[in-house]
Design a protein around this motif. Structure first.
Motif, mmCIF file in Angstrom:
data_model
loop_
_atom_site.group_PDB
_atom_site.id
_atom_site.type_symbol
_atom_site.label_atom_id
_atom_site.label_comp_id
_atom_site.label_asym_id
_atom_site.label_seq_id
_atom_site.Cartn_x
_atom_site.Cartn_y
_atom_site.Cartn_z
ATOM 1 N N GLU A 161 0.795 -1.220 0.000
ATOM 2 C CA GLU A 161 0.000 0.000 0.000
ATOM 3 C C GLU A 161 0.834 1.279 0.000
ATOM 4 O O GLU A 161 1.532 1.588 0.956
ATOM 5 C CB GLU A 161 -0.896 0.006 1.236
ATOM 6 C CG GLU A 161 -1.791 1.205 1.333
ATOM 7 C CD GLU A 161 -2.344 1.332 2.724
ATOM 8 O OE1 GLU A 161 -2.431 2.468 3.196
ATOM 9 O OE2 GLU A 161 -2.673 0.313 3.328
ATOM 10 N N ARG A 181 -6.914 -2.799 7.433
ATOM 11 C CA ARG A 181 -7.846 -3.902 7.212
ATOM 12 C C ARG A 181 -8.904 -3.581 6.145
ATOM 13 O O ARG A 181 -10.078 -3.467 6.427
ATOM 14 C CB ARG A 181 -8.548 -4.268 8.529
ATOM 15 C CG ARG A 181 -7.593 -4.688 9.624
ATOM 16 C CD ARG A 181 -6.921 -6.020 9.272
ATOM 17 N NE ARG A 181 -6.053 -6.468 10.352
ATOM 18 C CZ ARG A 181 -4.744 -6.312 10.404
ATOM 19 N NH1 ARG A 181 -4.119 -5.697 9.416
ATOM 20 N NH2 ARG A 181 -4.038 -6.773 11.417
ATOM 21 N N ALA A 227 1.169 -13.941 -0.426
ATOM 22 C CA ALA A 227 0.270 -13.061 -1.177
ATOM 23 C C ALA A 227 0.156 -13.506 -2.625
ATOM 24 O O ALA A 227 -0.943 -13.508 -3.209
ATOM 25 C CB ALA A 227 0.763 -11.622 -1.091
ATOM 26 N N GLY A 256 -0.441 -9.932 6.121
ATOM 27 C CA GLY A 256 0.339 -9.086 7.018
ATOM 28 C C GLY A 256 1.146 -9.930 7.973
ATOM 29 O O GLY A 256 1.293 -11.142 7.791
ATOM 30 N N VAL A 293 -4.825 -8.334 -3.849
ATOM 31 C CA VAL A 293 -4.320 -8.795 -2.556
ATOM 32 C C VAL A 293 -3.337 -7.747 -2.062
ATOM 33 O O VAL A 293 -2.424 -7.353 -2.790
ATOM 34 C CB VAL A 293 -3.640 -10.174 -2.645
ATOM 35 C CG1 VAL A 293 -3.040 -10.553 -1.289
ATOM 36 C CG2 VAL A 293 -4.639 -11.230 -3.093
ATOM 37 N N VAL A 294 -3.527 -7.299 -0.831
ATOM 38 C CA VAL A 294 -2.670 -6.275 -0.244
ATOM 39 C C VAL A 294 -1.616 -6.946 0.639
ATOM 40 O O VAL A 294 -1.923 -7.849 1.413
ATOM 41 C CB VAL A 294 -3.497 -5.277 0.597
ATOM 42 C CG1 VAL A 294 -2.590 -4.241 1.250
ATOM 43 C CG2 VAL A 294 -4.525 -4.581 -0.279
ATOM 44 N N SER A 339 -5.808 -9.679 2.267
ATOM 45 C CA SER A 339 -4.538 -9.048 2.616
ATOM 46 C C SER A 339 -3.661 -10.055 3.353
ATOM 47 O O SER A 339 -4.150 -11.023 3.938
ATOM 48 C CB SER A 339 -4.761 -7.805 3.482
ATOM 49 O OG SER A 339 -5.326 -8.145 4.726
ATOM 50 N N PRO A 370 -7.827 -11.530 7.024
ATOM 51 C CA PRO A 370 -6.434 -11.355 6.603
ATOM 52 C C PRO A 370 -5.582 -12.549 7.002
ATOM 53 O O PRO A 370 -5.788 -13.151 8.053
ATOM 54 C CB PRO A 370 -6.001 -10.093 7.358
ATOM 55 C CG PRO A 370 -7.267 -9.367 7.677
ATOM 56 C CD PRO A 370 -8.294 -10.432 7.900
ATOM 57 N N ASP A 384 -0.867 -4.247 5.003
ATOM 58 C CA ASP A 384 -1.939 -3.246 4.847
ATOM 59 C C ASP A 384 -1.874 -2.126 5.884
ATOM 60 O O ASP A 384 -2.750 -1.293 5.950
ATOM 61 C CB ASP A 384 -3.309 -3.908 4.888
ATOM 62 C CG ASP A 384 -3.660 -4.492 6.256
ATOM 63 O OD1 ASP A 384 -2.904 -4.267 7.216
ATOM 64 O OD2 ASP A 384 -4.680 -5.175 6.365
#
Length: 332
Positions: A124, A151, A300, A158, A143-144, A156, A317, A147
């Motif tokens: 991001e 959220r 990811a 993380g 797909v992040v 995502s 996530p 993040d």
């Protein structure tokens, strides 16, 4: 000038779709037409783009990736994890950065409109959250990665920032430290609040306290770490431990302590976050909370490719856990 698929189509007296079908070896193009198209391609030196090759089949076999920039110290590991998975599955990777702010995002939007890739991985960049929902709602799989705790309502990947902060605090407590300073990341980042809250909670659980006067906001640079620690040494209460919210900040903290004549770890223990390659080569080597950066990129990429294959999106996530790496900067 670069020859385009439109120029090939014009010279071969066919449509662009027919050129694309020839490039994709479709059986529904008659032999004479296919020969004519290939003769034009050879004569003009046309090099087909992924979009042209994928036009007939409606896919590009390309994954897009938008990142804030390539100078972030951990970006290479994330990119390598993504590339390892994407390339192993026969996909190309189209990388874009947001270095030029609005101009970069405008150029990226043109790539989206041109359907230059089938799905998007996004680390991001600043101010990009508002754009993500539009892309996702338009049908583009997104797909992040990392993040920042915001959220978004789409998939995502993380890491366990809060747990990492707690592990840092517990380690410092185990080494006998009692007065804790913290140099955070920017306050509007979700990872900043997660790391700080985890650190504070573990200290409170141990019956100790985190003095708000010893919490300084940084910006994830070594310069901010050095400036923060020199400020605390001049104006703040005494401390015997520092939790820096990333390794670059921690490196700045070490520099500031040296300038002030403090010894690490005898006078002050220092712990960072990320475990970038620099962490093992500071003086002294840095204790830190390792983010599994390559694994985050791999996870990811697998998630995005699964969506492209028709798998449903995860309902929550995906969190890849952190681990504590103990080195000399916290040893008694």
């Amino acid at each position: 000038m670069r020859v385009t698929i439109a120029e090939v189509a014009r010279r071969a007296r066919v449509s662009k779709t027919t050129v694309s079908r020839v490039l994709n070896n479709k059986a529904d193009v008659d032999a004479a037409t296919a020969i004519r198209v290939r003769e034009v391609i050879a004569a003009t030196g046309y090099i087909p783009s992924a979009g042209a090759v994928g036009l007939a089949r409606g896919v590009t076999r390309t994954v897009g990736m938008l990142v804030p920039g390539l100078t972030w110290p951990w970006m290479g590991e994330v990119l390598q994890g993504v590339a390892d998975v994407v390339e192993s599955k026969g996909y190309g990777l189209l990388l874009s950065t947001a270095n030029r702010g609005a101009d970069s995002l405008e150029e990226f939007s043109r790539q989206v409109s041109a359907k230059a890739f089938d799905g998007l991985l996004l680390v991001e960049p600043p101010d990009a959250v508002r754009h993500l929902r539009v892309l996702h709602d338009s049908g583009l799989p997104v797909v992040v990665i990392d993040d920042r705790g915001r959220r978004p309502s789409f998939p995502s990947v993380g890491t366990s920032n809060r747990q990492g902060g707690a592990d840092a605090a517990r380690h410092l407590l185990e080494t006998g430290r009692t007065r804790f300073a913290t140099v955070t990341g920017p306050r509007d980042f979700g990872c900043t609040s997660d790391r700080l809250n985890g650190f504070r909670d573990a200290i409170l659980e141990a019956g100790s306290t985190l003095d708000p006067r010893l919490i300084i906001e940084g910006d994830f640079t070594s310069e901010s770490g050095e400036a923060a620690i020199l400020q605390l040494l001049e104006t703040g209460p005494e401390f015997d431990a520092v939790f820096a919210h990333n390794d670059l900040t921690a490196a700045g903290v070490l520099s500031g302590l040296r300038k002030a004549g403090k010894t690490v770890p005898a006078d002050v223990a220092v712990i960072g976050f990320d475990d970038i390659p620099l962490a093992a080569h500071t003086q002294p080597p840095l204790t830190t909370v390792r983010q599994p950066l390559r694994q985050m990129g791999e996870t990811a990429a697998r998630q995005l490719l699964a969506q492209l294959a028709g798998a449903p999106s995860p309902s929550a996530p995906l969190v890849v856990p952190t681990t504590l790496v103990i080195r000399e900067s916290t040893a008694r």
